[in-house]
Design a protein around this motif. Structure first.
Motif, mmCIF file in Angstrom:
data_model
loop_
_atom_site.group_PDB
_atom_site.id
_atom_site.type_symbol
_atom_site.label_atom_id
_atom_site.label_comp_id
_atom_site.label_asym_id
_atom_site.label_seq_id
_atom_site.Cartn_x
_atom_site.Cartn_y
_atom_site.Cartn_z
ATOM 1 N N CYS A 259 38.628 8.115 70.261
ATOM 2 C CA CYS A 259 38.080 6.867 70.793
ATOM 3 C C CYS A 259 36.608 7.046 71.144
ATOM 4 O O CYS A 259 36.215 8.101 71.650
ATOM 5 C CB CYS A 259 38.868 6.464 72.036
ATOM 6 N N GLN B 106 44.891 5.690 69.250
ATOM 7 C CA GLN B 106 44.416 5.520 70.629
ATOM 8 C C GLN B 106 43.650 4.212 70.782
ATOM 9 O O GLN B 106 43.677 3.579 71.814
ATOM 10 C CB GLN B 106 43.513 6.688 71.035
ATOM 11 N N LYS C 173 35.067 4.579 73.041
ATOM 12 C CA LYS C 173 34.793 3.573 74.067
ATOM 13 C C LYS C 173 34.356 4.185 75.406
ATOM 14 O O LYS C 173 33.648 3.561 76.173
ATOM 15 C CB LYS C 173 36.039 2.698 74.289
ATOM 16 N N PHE C 174 34.835 5.349 75.740
ATOM 17 C CA PHE C 174 34.463 6.034 76.978
ATOM 18 C C PHE C 174 34.682 5.184 78.229
ATOM 19 O O PHE C 174 33.787 5.039 79.058
ATOM 20 C CB PHE C 174 33.009 6.546 76.918
ATOM 21 N N CYS C 175 35.860 4.600 78.351
ATOM 22 C CA CYS C 175 36.236 3.971 79.623
ATOM 23 C C CYS C 175 36.137 5.067 80.693
ATOM 24 O O CYS C 175 36.530 6.211 80.442
ATOM 25 C CB CYS C 175 37.647 3.420 79.561
ATOM 26 N N PHE D 67 37.640 5.996 83.250
ATOM 27 C CA PHE D 67 38.810 6.656 83.849
ATOM 28 C C PHE D 67 39.555 7.525 82.837
ATOM 29 O O PHE D 67 40.518 8.202 83.186
ATOM 30 C CB PHE D 67 39.791 5.597 84.390
ATOM 31 N N CYS D 68 39.152 7.522 81.576
ATOM 32 C CA CYS D 68 40.023 7.984 80.492
ATOM 33 C C CYS D 68 39.571 9.314 79.886
ATOM 34 O O CYS D 68 38.387 9.531 79.650
ATOM 35 C CB CYS D 68 40.071 6.913 79.402
ATOM 36 N N ARG E 208 34.639 -0.966 80.611
ATOM 37 C CA ARG E 208 35.579 -1.525 79.628
ATOM 38 C C ARG E 208 34.863 -2.333 78.532
ATOM 39 O O ARG E 208 35.464 -2.724 77.540
ATOM 40 C CB ARG E 208 36.613 -2.406 80.340
ATOM 41 N N VAL F 218 40.767 10.417 76.919
ATOM 42 C CA VAL F 218 40.987 10.433 75.468
ATOM 43 C C VAL F 218 39.736 10.817 74.663
ATOM 44 O O VAL F 218 39.819 11.658 73.755
ATOM 45 C CB VAL F 218 41.592 9.098 74.983
ATOM 46 N N PRO F 219 38.561 10.233 74.956
ATOM 47 C CA PRO F 219 37.392 10.603 74.126
ATOM 48 C C PRO F 219 37.077 12.102 74.191
ATOM 49 O O PRO F 219 36.465 12.638 73.271
ATOM 50 C CB PRO F 219 36.252 9.778 74.738
ATOM 51 N N HIS G 67 42.194 -2.370 71.856
ATOM 52 C CA HIS G 67 41.163 -2.706 72.852
ATOM 53 C C HIS G 67 40.789 -4.174 72.640
ATOM 54 O O HIS G 67 40.597 -4.601 71.489
ATOM 55 C CB HIS G 67 39.943 -1.807 72.642
HETATM 56 S S1 SF4 Z 1 41.301 3.594 77.755
HETATM 57 FE FE1 SF4 Z 1 41.584 3.269 75.542
HETATM 58 S S2 SF4 Z 1 39.661 2.308 74.883
HETATM 59 FE FE2 SF4 Z 1 39.236 3.254 76.889
HETATM 60 S S3 SF4 Z 1 38.449 5.328 76.410
HETATM 61 FE FE3 SF4 Z 1 40.684 5.533 76.725
HETATM 62 S S4 SF4 Z 1 41.552 5.359 74.663
HETATM 63 FE FE4 SF4 Z 1 39.457 4.550 74.542
#
Ligand code: SF4
Length: 462
Positions: A166, A210, A168-170, A172-173, A288, A175-176, A249
């Protein structure tokens, strides 16, 4: 012929991890590994970990404590039990896992599991390999295809990863950081995998990623194709009756994807579209990249395209700086959208994410109290959605035997589980069912004589 060895893979977290676990098993099958249902008699245990929930790493270490005891017992019996840690905690912790849990033999991240046979060979030579690279070559090109028998055992619904990572770099997340930058599998590769599933009797496929609606895999013409275009081609595969995709998203709900909900009969009228908060101030702090009004607008356009669309979402409660007014805006949004279901969690800081550094972290007591209020609102919304199903007749894809004799369980187009007294021979079939009873969000029904009618306005009254 390789000697047969037993493999136990324990998956934590999301569907993407479940899919990865299956592909690890597929990749080890040519090496002589067969899956077993318990760690007790396994020769290889893989913990495929998730970093999304609170104290994820601590939970892995406590699980490893239990498996270490099994490893010691196996050694007394003269057996070698190999322990591997995979997934997002492996990616985040790397070699630290070996330091804190010396019984672990190998550690590998989500992008490295195609190298598992080689990593295992190294572990057998006494090395302690750690592989958390983001390799340039695509792991999907190197994975062994599952056997038809393995696919059949997994049932009539299947998942196919089409996109990973991902951008997007939210705030709190993780995943990236744990899954890396967005990448999409080529259309040809995805469709070949869906054809294999269809050939093994799978009727419903969920495309997963993701940030799945950011899909831009290489198409037949060498150009990037959108998720909508991929779905349209998947819908033409003989045997595939139902398609879904997750997780999306709101910012990537393109016009063609919205139109697919109107035009593609196989695309089920259900969508998981996380919003996380109903407050613009909190959405901005979460990075977001959309406002509350944008989300409401996307939902309106989706419902215009498909009036009976059932929506689900994710919510984070108590993000740093969230005021009572911000939280009230989230409650209000749940009422305004009218969700068929939703997941909600207290915010907990993930080390290394910008959210963890923010001031004004919210007290646990306040978060828990808000979470309870939100969950009551979500329950009300879900109950209202389910109540509207009563007396309706849907097509149901039967997936497995029910808990009671004579019962089988399937899913409605809106992803609601439905329990029906019907012969097991219907598992794998789609049949019309009339909903006759709802009890604590469980739906019960009877086989309907008439062909199913998809109710036009099930989701649109909220
Ligand atoms: S919440 Fe979803 S859109 Fe936001 S960084 Fe994590 S994986 Fe990416």
């Amino acid at each position: 012929m390789n000697e047969t060895r037993k493999l136990f893979v324990k998956s934590f977290g999301c569907q993407m991890n479940v899919y990865d676990s299956q592909r690890m098993a597929d990749n080890l099958a040519p090496e002589g590994y067969v899956e077993t249902a318990t760690a007790d008699d396994a020769d290889l245990v893989i913990l495929n970990t998730c970093h999304i929930r609170e104290k994820a790493a601590e939970k892995v270490y406590s699980e490893l404590g239990r498996i270490r005891v099994m490893k010691e017992a196996a050694a007394v019996e003269g057996r070698r039990l190999v322990i591997a840690v995979a997934g997002c905690v492996a990616q985040a912790e790397g070699g630290e896992i070996m330091r804190r849990a010396p019984a672990v033999d190998l550690v590998f991240g989500p992008q490295s599991y195609h190298r598992l046979p080689d990593l295992l060979a190294r572990a057998e030579r006494g090395e302690k390999p750690v592989d958390t690279e983001f390799p340039a070559d695509d792991k999907f090109n190197h994975l062994a295809a599952p056997s038809r028998a393995a696919l059949r055992r997994r049932g009539v619904t299947g998942f196919v990863t089409v996109q990973e990572g991902c951008d997007k770099f939210c705030s709190f997340c993780v995943v990236p950081y744990t899954r890396g930058a967005e990448s999409s599998r080529p259309v040809r590769q995805v469709l070949a995998e869906i054809e294999r599933l269809a050939d093994a009797g799978v009727r419903e496929v969920t495309l997963i990623g993701q940030n799945v609606n950011a899909y831009h895999g290489e198409g037949f013409d060498g150009r990037p194709w959108s998720l909508a275009r991929l779905l349209a081609h998947a819908a033409r595969i003989s045997g595939i009756e139902r398609l879904r995709y997750t997780t999306s998203h709101p910012g990537d709900m393109t016009d063609d994807l919205i139109a697919a909900h109107r035009d593609l009969g196989a695309l089920m009228p259900q969508l998981h579209l996380p919003v996380q908060s109903g407050s613009d101030r909190v959405l901005a702090a979460m990075n977001r990249r959309h406002h509350r009004a944008d989300y409401i607008d996307v939902v309106a356009r989706l419902r215009h395209a498909r009036p009976d669309l059932a929506l689900s979402s994710d919510f984070i409660v108590g993000f740093p700086g969230e005021t009572e007014a911000d939280f009230a805006a989230t409650l209000d949004l749940v009422g305004e959208i009218g969700y068929a279901s939703a997941f909600s969690f207290n915010y907990s800081a993930r080390p290394g994410t910008p959210g963890a550094e923010l001031p004004d972290q919210i007290e646990d007591k306040v978060k828990s109290e808000r979470l309870q209020r939100l969950q009551r609102e979500i329950d009300r919304s879900q109950a209202a959605f389910n109540r509207r199903s009563l007396g309706e007749t849907f097509d149901v894809l039967f997936e497995r035997p029910g808990r009671h004799d004579g019962q089988i369980v399937g899913r409605s187009p809106y992803l609601q589980p439905l329990q029906v007294n019907a012969p097991q021979s219907l598992i794998g079939e789609i049949a019309a069912v009339t909903v006759t009873e709802i009890s604590s969000n469980s739906l019960f029904g009877v086989l309907a004589p008439a062909p199913a009618r998809q109710p036009a306005l099930l989701g649109a009254e909220a």
